[in-house]
Design a protein around this motif. Sequence first.
Motif, mmCIF file in Angstrom:
data_model
loop_
_atom_site.group_PDB
_atom_site.id
_atom_site.type_symbol
_atom_site.label_atom_id
_atom_site.label_comp_id
_atom_site.label_asym_id
_atom_site.label_seq_id
_atom_site.Cartn_x
_atom_site.Cartn_y
_atom_site.Cartn_z
ATOM 1 N N GLY A 22 59.444 50.641 36.614
ATOM 2 C CA GLY A 22 58.905 49.379 36.950
ATOM 3 C C GLY A 22 57.438 49.444 37.321
ATOM 4 O O GLY A 22 56.893 50.496 37.606
ATOM 5 N N ARG A 23 56.849 48.275 37.311
ATOM 6 C CA ARG A 23 55.481 48.116 37.779
ATOM 7 C C ARG A 23 55.284 46.660 38.110
ATOM 8 O O ARG A 23 55.979 45.794 37.614
ATOM 9 N N ASP A 24 54.338 46.398 39.012
ATOM 10 C CA ASP A 24 54.074 45.037 39.446
ATOM 11 C C ASP A 24 52.828 44.452 38.817
ATOM 12 O O ASP A 24 52.706 43.242 38.702
ATOM 13 N N ASN A 25 51.911 45.308 38.406
ATOM 14 C CA ASN A 25 50.644 44.815 37.886
ATOM 15 C C ASN A 25 50.046 45.847 36.932
ATOM 16 O O ASN A 25 50.354 47.027 37.018
ATOM 17 N N VAL A 26 49.213 45.369 36.051
ATOM 18 C CA VAL A 26 48.468 46.248 35.146
ATOM 19 C C VAL A 26 47.000 45.928 35.336
ATOM 20 O O VAL A 26 46.600 44.767 35.289
ATOM 21 N N ALA A 27 46.207 46.961 35.597
ATOM 22 C CA ALA A 27 44.760 46.778 35.748
ATOM 23 C C ALA A 27 44.077 47.510 34.600
ATOM 24 O O ALA A 27 44.463 48.621 34.242
ATOM 25 N N THR A 28 43.076 46.857 34.026
ATOM 26 C CA THR A 28 42.337 47.487 32.930
ATOM 27 C C THR A 28 40.844 47.433 33.208
ATOM 28 O O THR A 28 40.348 46.529 33.873
ATOM 29 N N ARG A 29 40.164 48.430 32.693
ATOM 30 C CA ARG A 29 38.704 48.475 32.728
ATOM 31 C C ARG A 29 38.275 48.908 31.343
ATOM 32 O O ARG A 29 38.769 49.894 30.807
ATOM 33 N N SER A 30 37.359 48.169 30.751
ATOM 34 C CA SER A 30 36.975 48.490 29.378
ATOM 35 C C SER A 30 35.470 48.601 29.227
ATOM 36 O O SER A 30 34.896 48.107 28.268
#
Length: 106
Positions: free
Chosen positions: A1-9
Amino acid sequence: GRDNVATRSEPGLADTLQIECKLWTTRVGVPKVRQLLGVTSSKKSTKGVLVNPEGFTKPAVDFASDNPRIELVDGQDLRLLLDRHLGTYWSTTVDIHVNASRRRSA
C-alpha cells in the motif's frame, strides 16, 4: 500500500516516491516496510517513504538501513521536516496549510 505519490521532474533529477503514512500508537514492524519496498519496486519508483510518529521496531529500522530505496520518518524527523518547510510555528497554522493544499488538489 501507499497513501501518496510524489514526483519531481527537474532535468537530471526525476524521482518518484511512494509515500505511506501511519498514525499508529505502536511502532511499525518489518512487514509494512517490506510491503512498501514491494510497491516501490513494482511501481519502478525511486524511493518508498514510510511515516509513523510512533517510530519503528529495530528489525524494521535494520531492514530499511539495508535497503537504500526505503526511508523511515518517525515523529522527530516529521517535526523537523514540518519546521523546515512550513516554519517553526506550523502547528498554529496547520489548518491553513491543509485547506490550501485541498484547494490546490481540487
